[in-house]
Design an enzyme around this catalytic site. Structure first.
Site, PDB file in Angstrom:
ATOM      1  N   HIS A 119       0.838  -1.205   0.000  1.00  0.00           N
ATOM      2  CA  HIS A 119       0.000   0.000   0.000  1.00  0.00           C
ATOM      3  C   HIS A 119       0.875   1.259   0.000  1.00  0.00           C
ATOM      4  CE1 HIS A 119      -4.074   1.690   1.588  1.00  0.00           C
ATOM      5  NE2 HIS A 119      -3.382   2.669   1.004  1.00  0.00           N
ATOM      6  N   HIS A 141       1.431   5.168  -1.917  1.00  0.00           N
ATOM      7  CA  HIS A 141       0.960   6.195  -2.856  1.00  0.00           C
ATOM      8  C   HIS A 141       2.186   6.873  -3.460  1.00  0.00           C
ATOM      9  CE1 HIS A 141      -3.289   5.903  -1.675  1.00  0.00           C
ATOM     10  NE2 HIS A 141      -2.823   5.663  -0.472  1.00  0.00           N
ATOM     11  N   ARG A 152       2.026   8.947  -6.211  1.00  0.00           N
ATOM     12  CA  ARG A 152       1.631  10.272  -6.744  1.00  0.00           C
ATOM     13  C   ARG A 152       2.075  10.523  -8.185  1.00  0.00           C
ATOM     14  NH1 ARG A 152      -1.719  10.305  -2.750  1.00  0.00           N
ATOM     15  NH2 ARG A 152      -1.005  11.144  -0.787  1.00  0.00           N
ATOM     16  N   ASN A 181      -4.739   6.051  -7.096  1.00  0.00           N
ATOM     17  CA  ASN A 181      -5.328   7.405  -7.038  1.00  0.00           C
ATOM     18  C   ASN A 181      -4.334   8.466  -7.520  1.00  0.00           C
ATOM     19  OD1 ASN A 181      -3.799   7.114  -4.676  1.00  0.00           O
ATOM     20  ND2 ASN A 181      -5.169   8.361  -3.428  1.00  0.00           N
ATOM     21  N   ASP A 196       0.714   2.532   3.794  1.00  0.00           N
ATOM     22  CA  ASP A 196      -0.167   3.628   3.351  1.00  0.00           C
ATOM     23  C   ASP A 196       0.642   4.925   3.243  1.00  0.00           C
ATOM     24  OD1 ASP A 196      -2.328   5.055   2.482  1.00  0.00           O
ATOM     25  OD2 ASP A 196      -3.439   4.987   4.362  1.00  0.00           O
TER      26      ASP A 196
HETATM   27  O1  DOR Z   1      -4.785   9.319   4.658  1.00  0.00           O
HETATM   28  C1  DOR Z   1      -4.919   8.824   3.542  1.00  0.00           C
HETATM   29  N1  DOR Z   1      -4.306   9.340   2.479  1.00  0.00           N
HETATM   30  N2  DOR Z   1      -5.713   7.762   3.389  1.00  0.00           N
HETATM   31  C2  DOR Z   1      -6.034   7.293   2.164  1.00  0.00           C
HETATM   32  O2  DOR Z   1      -6.738   6.315   2.092  1.00  0.00           O
HETATM   33  C3  DOR Z   1      -5.544   7.964   0.951  1.00  0.00           C
HETATM   34  C4  DOR Z   1      -4.294   8.667   1.221  1.00  0.00           C
HETATM   35  C5  DOR Z   1      -3.870   9.615   0.136  1.00  0.00           C
HETATM   36  O3  DOR Z   1      -3.908   9.225  -1.030  1.00  0.00           O
HETATM   37  O4  DOR Z   1      -3.427  10.708   0.452  1.00  0.00           O
END
Ligand code: DOR
Length: 451
Positions: free
Chosen positions: A67, A69, A71, A101, A325
Protein backbone atom coordinates in the site's frame (compact mmCIF):
# COMPACT_ATOMS: atom_id res chain seq x y z
CA UNK A 1 38.91 -8.20 -8.15
CA UNK A 2 35.62 -9.56 -6.90
CA UNK A 3 33.17 -10.36 -9.62
CA UNK A 4 30.50 -7.68 -9.48
CA UNK A 5 27.69 -10.15 -9.70
CA UNK A 6 28.64 -12.24 -6.64
CA UNK A 7 27.84 -11.07 -3.15
CA UNK A 8 28.30 -12.74 0.24
CA UNK A 9 26.48 -11.29 3.25
CA UNK A 10 28.31 -12.89 6.12
CA UNK A 11 27.81 -13.48 9.82
CA UNK A 12 24.39 -11.84 10.29
CA UNK A 13 21.30 -13.22 12.01
CA UNK A 14 19.44 -14.42 8.95
CA UNK A 15 15.71 -14.30 9.62
CA UNK A 16 13.38 -15.63 6.98
CA UNK A 17 10.10 -16.86 8.50
CA UNK A 18 8.91 -18.23 5.15
CA UNK A 19 11.90 -20.54 4.90
CA UNK A 20 11.96 -21.24 8.64
CA UNK A 21 15.42 -19.72 9.04
CA UNK A 22 16.53 -17.88 12.15
CA UNK A 23 20.25 -18.38 12.70
CA UNK A 24 23.67 -16.89 12.10
CA UNK A 25 24.36 -17.67 8.45
CA UNK A 26 25.91 -16.38 5.25
CA UNK A 27 23.71 -15.39 2.33
CA UNK A 28 25.31 -15.94 -1.06
CA UNK A 29 24.03 -14.09 -4.10
CA UNK A 30 24.91 -14.68 -7.71
CA UNK A 31 23.66 -12.84 -10.79
CA UNK A 32 20.96 -11.05 -8.83
CA UNK A 33 19.50 -14.25 -7.38
CA UNK A 34 19.81 -16.06 -4.08
CA UNK A 35 22.43 -18.77 -4.52
CA UNK A 36 22.42 -20.21 -1.02
CA UNK A 37 21.79 -19.51 2.63
CA UNK A 38 24.64 -21.52 4.15
CA UNK A 39 22.96 -22.09 7.54
CA UNK A 40 26.35 -21.56 9.13
CA UNK A 41 28.99 -18.90 8.92
CA UNK A 42 32.69 -18.50 8.39
CA UNK A 43 33.28 -21.87 6.81
CA UNK A 44 32.45 -20.94 3.26
CA UNK A 45 35.07 -19.59 0.90
CA UNK A 46 34.20 -16.24 -0.54
CA UNK A 47 36.74 -16.09 -3.36
CA UNK A 48 35.30 -13.98 -6.12
CA UNK A 49 32.55 -12.55 -3.91
CA UNK A 50 32.09 -9.02 -2.76
CA UNK A 51 31.75 -9.53 1.00
CA UNK A 52 29.40 -7.60 3.25
CA UNK A 53 30.19 -8.05 6.92
CA UNK A 54 26.79 -8.33 8.61
CA UNK A 55 27.93 -9.33 12.10
CA UNK A 56 25.46 -7.87 14.61
CA UNK A 57 22.88 -7.25 11.88
CA UNK A 58 19.53 -8.86 11.15
CA UNK A 59 19.40 -10.08 7.55
CA UNK A 60 15.82 -10.23 6.26
CA UNK A 61 14.18 -10.76 2.90
CA UNK A 62 13.46 -7.36 1.35
CA UNK A 63 10.26 -5.86 2.75
CA UNK A 64 7.08 -5.72 0.67
CA UNK A 65 4.60 -2.85 0.92
CA UNK A 66 1.14 -3.59 -0.40
CA UNK A 67 0.00 0.00 0.00
CA UNK A 68 2.09 2.91 -1.32
CA UNK A 69 0.96 6.20 -2.86
CA UNK A 70 3.58 7.22 -5.41
CA UNK A 71 1.63 10.27 -6.74
CA UNK A 72 3.11 9.65 -10.19
CA UNK A 73 1.59 10.49 -12.64
CA UNK A 74 -0.10 13.71 -11.70
CA UNK A 75 1.21 15.03 -8.38
CA UNK A 76 4.94 14.86 -8.94
CA UNK A 77 5.58 17.76 -6.58
CA UNK A 78 4.63 15.38 -3.73
CA UNK A 79 6.44 12.24 -4.91
CA UNK A 80 7.65 10.58 -8.08
CA UNK A 81 8.53 7.05 -9.00
CA UNK A 82 12.17 8.10 -8.60
CA UNK A 83 11.84 9.66 -5.14
CA UNK A 84 9.24 7.17 -3.86
CA UNK A 85 11.29 4.11 -4.76
CA UNK A 86 14.37 5.68 -3.15
CA UNK A 87 12.33 6.33 -0.01
CA UNK A 88 11.22 2.70 -0.16
CA UNK A 89 14.83 1.52 -0.43
CA UNK A 90 15.81 3.61 2.60
CA UNK A 91 12.99 1.96 4.51
CA UNK A 92 14.10 -1.56 3.51
CA UNK A 93 11.30 -2.13 0.98
CA UNK A 94 12.24 -3.88 -2.25
CA UNK A 95 8.70 -4.32 -3.55
CA UNK A 96 6.01 -1.65 -3.35
CA UNK A 97 2.47 -1.70 -4.70
CA UNK A 98 1.38 1.61 -6.17
CA UNK A 99 -2.15 2.76 -5.39
CA UNK A 100 -4.17 4.00 -8.38
CA UNK A 101 -5.33 7.41 -7.04
CA UNK A 102 -2.99 9.17 -9.43
CA UNK A 103 -3.89 11.69 -12.14
CA UNK A 104 -4.86 10.15 -14.48
CA UNK A 105 -6.22 7.37 -12.29
CA UNK A 106 -4.74 3.93 -12.99
CA UNK A 107 -7.97 2.73 -14.53
CA UNK A 108 -6.73 1.88 -18.03
CA UNK A 109 -4.10 -0.45 -19.42
CA UNK A 110 -2.25 2.54 -20.92
CA UNK A 111 -1.76 4.27 -17.55
CA UNK A 112 -0.75 1.05 -15.81
CA UNK A 113 1.70 0.14 -18.56
CA UNK A 114 3.18 3.64 -18.39
CA UNK A 115 3.80 3.25 -14.62
CA UNK A 116 5.38 -0.18 -15.16
CA UNK A 117 7.58 1.11 -17.99
CA UNK A 118 8.80 4.19 -16.11
CA UNK A 119 9.31 2.26 -12.86
CA UNK A 120 11.63 -0.14 -14.70
CA UNK A 121 13.76 2.84 -15.79
CA UNK A 122 13.49 5.31 -12.89
CA UNK A 123 12.71 3.03 -9.94
CA UNK A 124 15.35 1.47 -7.71
CA UNK A 125 12.98 -1.19 -6.35
CA UNK A 126 10.13 -3.26 -7.81
CA UNK A 127 6.89 -1.35 -8.41
CA UNK A 128 3.69 -3.35 -8.82
CA UNK A 129 0.68 -1.21 -9.76
CA UNK A 130 -2.81 -1.63 -8.33
CA UNK A 131 -5.67 -0.94 -10.74
CA UNK A 132 -8.76 1.10 -9.94
CA UNK A 133 -12.01 -0.71 -9.15
CA UNK A 134 -14.14 1.92 -10.86
CA UNK A 135 -13.62 4.32 -13.76
CA UNK A 136 -11.95 7.46 -12.40
CA UNK A 137 -12.46 6.00 -8.89
CA UNK A 138 -15.92 7.56 -9.05
CA UNK A 139 -17.70 4.44 -7.85
CA UNK A 140 -20.22 4.44 -10.72
CA UNK A 141 -18.92 2.05 -13.36
CA UNK A 142 -16.41 -0.80 -13.13
CA UNK A 143 -12.97 -0.18 -14.59
CA UNK A 144 -11.90 -2.65 -17.31
CA UNK A 145 -10.63 -5.18 -14.78
CA UNK A 146 -9.63 -7.88 -17.27
CA UNK A 147 -7.63 -5.37 -19.30
CA UNK A 148 -5.98 -4.05 -16.14
CA UNK A 149 -5.11 -7.59 -15.06
CA UNK A 150 -3.53 -8.26 -18.45
CA UNK A 151 -1.55 -5.02 -18.10
CA UNK A 152 -0.04 -6.34 -14.86
CA UNK A 153 -1.95 -4.99 -11.84
CA UNK A 154 -1.75 -7.04 -8.65
CA UNK A 155 -5.21 -6.14 -7.35
CA UNK A 156 -7.96 -3.53 -7.49
CA UNK A 157 -8.69 -0.57 -5.24
CA UNK A 158 -10.30 2.86 -5.24
CA UNK A 159 -8.22 3.68 -2.16
CA UNK A 160 -9.05 7.08 -0.77
CA UNK A 161 -12.66 6.34 -1.71
CA UNK A 162 -14.68 3.31 -0.75
CA UNK A 163 -16.99 1.69 -3.29
CA UNK A 164 -20.20 2.85 -1.66
CA UNK A 165 -22.59 1.09 -4.01
CA UNK A 166 -22.86 -2.40 -2.54
CA UNK A 167 -23.92 -3.94 -5.82
CA UNK A 168 -20.97 -2.43 -7.71
CA UNK A 169 -18.72 -3.87 -5.01
CA UNK A 170 -20.37 -7.26 -5.43
CA UNK A 171 -19.72 -7.10 -9.18
CA UNK A 172 -16.12 -5.99 -8.62
CA UNK A 173 -15.55 -8.99 -6.36
CA UNK A 174 -17.15 -11.32 -8.89
CA UNK A 175 -14.95 -10.00 -11.74
CA UNK A 176 -11.80 -10.05 -9.65
CA UNK A 177 -12.47 -13.73 -8.93
CA UNK A 178 -12.36 -14.30 -12.70
CA UNK A 179 -8.87 -12.83 -12.93
CA UNK A 180 -7.68 -14.23 -9.60
CA UNK A 181 -6.71 -10.94 -7.96
CA UNK A 182 -7.77 -9.38 -4.65
CA UNK A 183 -10.07 -6.41 -4.19
CA UNK A 184 -8.75 -3.88 -1.67
CA UNK A 185 -11.66 -1.66 -0.72
CA UNK A 186 -10.95 1.52 1.24
CA UNK A 187 -12.87 0.73 4.40
CA UNK A 188 -14.80 3.89 5.14
CA UNK A 189 -18.46 4.73 4.78
CA UNK A 190 -18.15 8.47 4.09
CA UNK A 191 -21.85 8.97 4.81
CA UNK A 192 -21.15 7.84 8.37
CA UNK A 193 -17.85 9.77 8.56
CA UNK A 194 -19.98 12.79 7.69
CA UNK A 195 -17.12 15.28 7.37
CA UNK A 196 -15.26 14.07 10.47
CA UNK A 197 -11.55 14.91 10.29
CA UNK A 198 -10.32 12.86 13.23
CA UNK A 199 -11.70 10.02 15.30
CA UNK A 200 -14.74 10.93 17.38
CA UNK A 201 -13.90 11.10 21.07
CA UNK A 202 -12.55 13.29 23.84
CA UNK A 203 -9.66 14.73 21.83
CA UNK A 204 -11.96 15.78 18.97
CA UNK A 205 -14.37 17.31 21.46
CA UNK A 206 -11.60 19.17 23.26
CA UNK A 207 -10.19 20.54 20.00
CA UNK A 208 -13.61 21.34 18.60
CA UNK A 209 -12.97 19.21 15.52
CA UNK A 210 -15.67 17.18 13.75
CA UNK A 211 -15.20 13.55 14.73
CA UNK A 212 -15.78 10.42 12.65
CA UNK A 213 -17.09 7.37 14.53
CA UNK A 214 -15.21 4.07 14.36
CA UNK A 215 -18.35 2.53 12.89
CA UNK A 216 -17.71 4.36 9.59
CA UNK A 217 -14.94 1.81 9.12
CA UNK A 218 -16.32 -1.27 10.86
CA UNK A 219 -19.64 -1.10 8.98
CA UNK A 220 -17.88 -1.01 5.59
CA UNK A 221 -15.56 -3.86 6.58
CA UNK A 222 -18.55 -5.95 7.70
CA UNK A 223 -20.41 -5.33 4.40
CA UNK A 224 -17.35 -6.24 2.35
CA UNK A 225 -16.77 -9.43 4.33
CA UNK A 226 -20.31 -10.60 3.61
CA UNK A 227 -19.90 -9.77 -0.08
CA UNK A 228 -16.57 -11.60 -0.24
CA UNK A 229 -18.29 -14.61 1.31
CA UNK A 230 -21.14 -14.34 -1.20
CA UNK A 231 -18.82 -14.17 -4.20
CA UNK A 232 -16.11 -16.45 -2.76
CA UNK A 233 -13.52 -13.85 -3.69
CA UNK A 234 -10.23 -12.79 -2.14
CA UNK A 235 -10.80 -9.57 -0.19
CA UNK A 236 -7.92 -7.61 1.29
CA UNK A 237 -8.93 -5.05 3.93
CA UNK A 238 -6.58 -2.05 3.93
CA UNK A 239 -5.45 0.05 6.92
CA UNK A 240 -7.69 -1.59 9.52
CA UNK A 241 -7.88 0.60 12.62
CA UNK A 242 -10.78 -0.22 14.97
CA UNK A 243 -11.74 -2.86 17.52
CA UNK A 244 -15.05 -3.35 15.67
CA UNK A 245 -13.26 -4.08 12.38
CA UNK A 246 -11.01 -6.59 14.11
CA UNK A 247 -14.04 -8.35 15.59
CA UNK A 248 -15.85 -8.74 12.27
CA UNK A 249 -12.59 -9.75 10.59
CA UNK A 250 -11.88 -12.42 13.20
CA UNK A 251 -15.36 -13.87 12.92
CA UNK A 252 -15.21 -13.90 9.09
CA UNK A 253 -11.87 -15.70 9.20
CA UNK A 254 -13.37 -18.27 11.56
CA UNK A 255 -16.17 -18.81 9.02
CA UNK A 256 -13.55 -19.42 6.32
CA UNK A 257 -14.02 -16.19 4.33
CA UNK A 258 -11.11 -15.62 1.94
CA UNK A 259 -9.83 -12.42 3.56
CA UNK A 260 -6.55 -10.83 4.56
CA UNK A 261 -6.00 -7.53 6.31
CA UNK A 262 -3.30 -4.93 6.83
CA UNK A 263 -2.49 -2.40 9.55
CA UNK A 264 -0.25 0.64 9.20
CA UNK A 265 2.76 1.49 11.39
CA UNK A 266 0.99 4.66 12.60
CA UNK A 267 -2.19 2.90 13.68
CA UNK A 268 -0.02 0.40 15.57
CA UNK A 269 1.96 3.04 17.41
CA UNK A 270 0.13 6.40 17.57
CA UNK A 271 -3.17 7.17 19.28
CA UNK A 272 -5.59 10.08 18.88
CA UNK A 273 -3.67 12.03 21.55
CA UNK A 274 -0.96 12.60 18.92
CA UNK A 275 -3.35 15.03 17.20
CA UNK A 276 -2.52 17.53 19.97
CA UNK A 277 0.95 17.81 18.44
CA UNK A 278 2.82 16.92 21.63
CA UNK A 279 3.92 13.43 20.56
CA UNK A 280 1.10 11.78 22.45
CA UNK A 281 1.08 14.06 25.52
CA UNK A 282 -2.15 15.79 26.53
CA UNK A 283 -1.85 19.59 26.97
CA UNK A 284 -3.23 21.23 30.11
CA UNK A 285 -4.83 23.93 27.99
CA UNK A 286 -5.72 24.16 24.34
CA UNK A 287 -4.34 27.05 22.29
CA UNK A 288 -3.42 28.05 18.77
CA UNK A 289 -0.62 25.48 18.44
CA UNK A 290 -2.76 22.65 19.76
CA UNK A 291 -2.80 20.30 16.82
CA UNK A 292 -0.39 18.76 14.34
CA UNK A 293 -1.84 18.49 10.84
CA UNK A 294 0.74 15.78 10.10
CA UNK A 295 -1.44 13.48 12.20
CA UNK A 296 -4.43 13.94 9.89
CA UNK A 297 -4.87 10.64 8.10
CA UNK A 298 -7.61 8.32 6.83
CA UNK A 299 -8.52 6.26 8.72
CA UNK A 300 -7.81 8.64 11.60
CA UNK A 301 -5.59 7.85 14.57
CA UNK A 302 -7.77 6.00 17.08
CA UNK A 303 -8.02 5.49 20.84
CA UNK A 304 -5.36 3.77 22.91
CA UNK A 305 -7.71 0.79 23.28
CA UNK A 306 -7.91 0.47 19.48
CA UNK A 307 -4.11 0.70 19.22
CA UNK A 308 -3.71 -2.08 21.80
CA UNK A 309 -6.26 -4.25 19.99
CA UNK A 310 -4.47 -3.75 16.65
CA UNK A 311 -1.15 -4.85 18.14
CA UNK A 312 -2.83 -7.92 19.68
CA UNK A 313 -4.54 -8.76 16.37
CA UNK A 314 -1.25 -8.46 14.48
CA UNK A 315 0.47 -10.67 17.03
CA UNK A 316 -2.31 -13.28 16.85
CA UNK A 317 -2.39 -13.28 13.04
CA UNK A 318 -5.96 -11.93 12.75
CA UNK A 319 -4.30 -9.02 10.94
CA UNK A 320 -1.96 -10.54 8.39
CA UNK A 321 0.46 -7.82 7.38
CA UNK A 322 1.86 -4.37 7.96
CA UNK A 323 1.47 -1.97 5.02
CA UNK A 324 2.61 1.64 5.08
CA UNK A 325 -0.17 3.63 3.35
CA UNK A 326 2.74 5.97 2.54
CA UNK A 327 0.83 9.12 1.58
CA UNK A 328 3.17 12.01 0.80
CA UNK A 329 1.68 15.51 0.77
CA UNK A 330 3.19 18.93 0.09
CA UNK A 331 3.95 21.41 2.89
CA UNK A 332 1.10 23.62 1.71
CA UNK A 333 -1.32 20.72 2.25
CA UNK A 334 -0.36 20.67 5.92
CA UNK A 335 0.36 24.32 6.82
CA UNK A 336 -3.30 25.06 7.40
CA UNK A 337 -6.14 24.28 9.77
CA UNK A 338 -6.77 20.67 10.73
CA UNK A 339 -10.01 20.74 8.75
CA UNK A 340 -8.23 21.88 5.61
CA UNK A 341 -5.23 19.55 5.88
CA UNK A 342 -4.90 16.75 3.34
CA UNK A 343 -5.12 13.33 5.00
CA UNK A 344 -2.01 11.18 4.80
CA UNK A 345 1.31 10.40 6.51
CA UNK A 346 4.75 9.95 4.96
CA UNK A 347 5.74 6.51 6.23
CA UNK A 348 8.20 4.52 4.10
CA UNK A 349 11.37 5.74 5.80
CA UNK A 350 10.15 5.39 9.39
CA UNK A 351 7.95 2.28 9.05
CA UNK A 352 10.34 -0.40 10.21
CA UNK A 353 11.87 1.56 13.09
CA UNK A 354 8.57 2.69 14.52
CA UNK A 355 7.13 -0.83 14.56
CA UNK A 356 10.42 -2.28 15.82
CA UNK A 357 9.63 -0.38 19.03
CA UNK A 358 6.85 -2.95 19.59
CA UNK A 359 9.47 -5.70 19.41
CA UNK A 360 11.75 -3.87 21.82
CA UNK A 361 8.99 -3.52 24.40
CA UNK A 362 7.91 -7.15 24.02
CA UNK A 363 4.53 -6.57 22.35
CA UNK A 364 5.25 -8.60 19.23
CA UNK A 365 8.05 -10.94 18.27
CA UNK A 366 10.71 -10.07 15.75
CA UNK A 367 9.75 -13.11 13.70
CA UNK A 368 6.13 -11.94 13.52
CA UNK A 369 7.25 -8.45 12.52
CA UNK A 370 9.46 -9.74 9.70
CA UNK A 371 6.78 -12.19 8.58
CA UNK A 372 4.24 -9.36 8.35
CA UNK A 373 6.62 -7.39 6.11
CA UNK A 374 7.85 -10.27 3.93
CA UNK A 375 6.34 -13.77 3.81
CA UNK A 376 2.73 -12.80 4.34
CA UNK A 377 2.49 -9.91 1.86
CA UNK A 378 4.30 -12.15 -0.64
CA UNK A 379 1.66 -14.82 -0.25
CA UNK A 380 -1.13 -12.25 -0.77
CA UNK A 381 0.67 -11.22 -3.96
CA UNK A 382 1.27 -14.82 -4.98
CA UNK A 383 4.69 -13.88 -6.33
CA UNK A 384 8.15 -15.36 -5.86
CA UNK A 385 9.34 -12.58 -3.55
CA UNK A 386 9.81 -12.18 0.19
CA UNK A 387 12.03 -15.21 0.76
CA UNK A 388 15.75 -15.90 0.72
CA UNK A 389 15.11 -19.03 -1.31
CA UNK A 390 17.56 -20.34 -3.90
CA UNK A 391 16.68 -18.89 -7.28
CA UNK A 392 14.49 -16.07 -5.91
CA UNK A 393 15.38 -12.45 -6.69
CA UNK A 394 18.15 -11.40 -4.29
CA UNK A 395 16.11 -8.81 -2.38
CA UNK A 396 17.66 -8.43 1.05
CA UNK A 397 17.30 -5.93 3.90
CA UNK A 398 19.95 -5.47 6.58
CA UNK A 399 18.87 -4.06 9.94
CA UNK A 400 21.00 -2.73 12.77
CA UNK A 401 18.80 -3.50 15.81
CA UNK A 402 20.71 -1.14 18.12
CA UNK A 403 20.94 1.88 15.84
CA UNK A 404 19.53 4.84 17.74
CA UNK A 405 18.41 7.69 15.50
CA UNK A 406 16.26 10.79 15.48
CA UNK A 407 13.73 11.24 12.68
CA UNK A 408 14.73 14.23 10.56
CA UNK A 409 12.39 14.53 7.57
CA UNK A 410 14.79 16.96 5.86
CA UNK A 411 17.00 13.91 5.20
CA UNK A 412 14.17 11.87 3.60
CA UNK A 413 14.58 10.60 0.07
CA UNK A 414 10.85 11.23 -0.25
CA UNK A 415 9.91 14.59 -1.75
CA UNK A 416 7.54 15.24 1.14
CA UNK A 417 8.10 15.57 4.87
CA UNK A 418 4.62 15.06 6.35
CA UNK A 419 5.38 12.95 9.38
CA UNK A 420 4.33 13.50 13.00
CA UNK A 421 7.52 11.67 14.00
CA UNK A 422 9.78 14.66 13.29
CA UNK A 423 12.34 14.77 16.14
CA UNK A 424 11.29 11.42 17.61
CA UNK A 425 14.06 9.03 18.70
CA UNK A 426 13.74 5.49 17.37
CA UNK A 427 15.82 2.36 17.89
CA UNK A 428 16.62 -0.15 15.14
CA UNK A 429 17.14 0.92 11.58
CA UNK A 430 17.50 -0.39 8.07
CA UNK A 431 21.14 0.16 7.11
CA UNK A 432 21.33 -1.52 3.73
CA UNK A 433 18.86 -2.59 1.08
CA UNK A 434 19.76 -4.92 -1.78
CA UNK A 435 17.46 -5.30 -4.76
CA UNK A 436 18.13 -7.97 -7.38
CA UNK A 437 21.65 -8.34 -5.98
CA UNK A 438 22.46 -4.62 -6.18
CA UNK A 439 22.78 -2.29 -3.21
CA UNK A 440 20.11 0.39 -3.63
CA UNK A 441 20.52 1.93 -0.18
CA UNK A 442 23.50 1.80 2.14
CA UNK A 443 24.00 3.82 5.27
CA UNK A 444 26.98 2.53 7.17
CA UNK A 445 28.17 -0.99 6.49
CA UNK A 446 31.69 -1.48 5.20
CA UNK A 447 32.03 -3.25 1.86
CA UNK A 448 35.25 -5.14 1.31
CA UNK A 449 36.39 -7.15 -1.65
CA UNK A 450 37.74 -10.62 -1.18
CA UNK A 451 39.72 -12.40 -3.86
O1 DOR B 1 -4.79 9.32 4.66
C1 DOR B 1 -4.92 8.82 3.54
N1 DOR B 1 -4.31 9.34 2.48
N2 DOR B 1 -5.71 7.76 3.39
C2 DOR B 1 -6.03 7.29 2.16
O2 DOR B 1 -6.74 6.32 2.09
C3 DOR B 1 -5.54 7.96 0.95
C4 DOR B 1 -4.29 8.67 1.22
C5 DOR B 1 -3.87 9.61 0.14
O3 DOR B 1 -3.91 9.23 -1.03
O4 DOR B 1 -3.43 10.71 0.45
Amino acid sequence: MAARNKLAITGGRVLDPGEGIDQISDVLISDGRIEEVTLKTGESKFDGYEVIDAIGMIVSPGFIDLHTHLRDPGQEWKETITSGTRAAARGGFTTICAMPNTDPVQDSAGTVEDVIRRAAVDGVVRVLPIGAISVGQHGKQLAPMGELADAGVIGFSDDGNAVEDGNLMRQALAYSAEVGLPVINHAEDKKITDGGVMTAGVVATRLGLPGAPNEAESAMVARDLYLADLTKTQLHVPHISTIGSIEVLRSAKERGVNVTAEVTPHHLTLSEEWVFGLKGEVPSSVGLESYDTNTRVNPPLRSKADVRALVDALRDGVIDIIATDHAPHAATDKVCTYNEAAPGINVLETAFSSVFGLVNNGQISLVRLIESLTTHPASILGRDVGRLRKGFSADVTLIDPFNLWVVDPSTFASKSVNTPLNGVELTGRVVRTIYQGKTVFHSQLEVRNNG
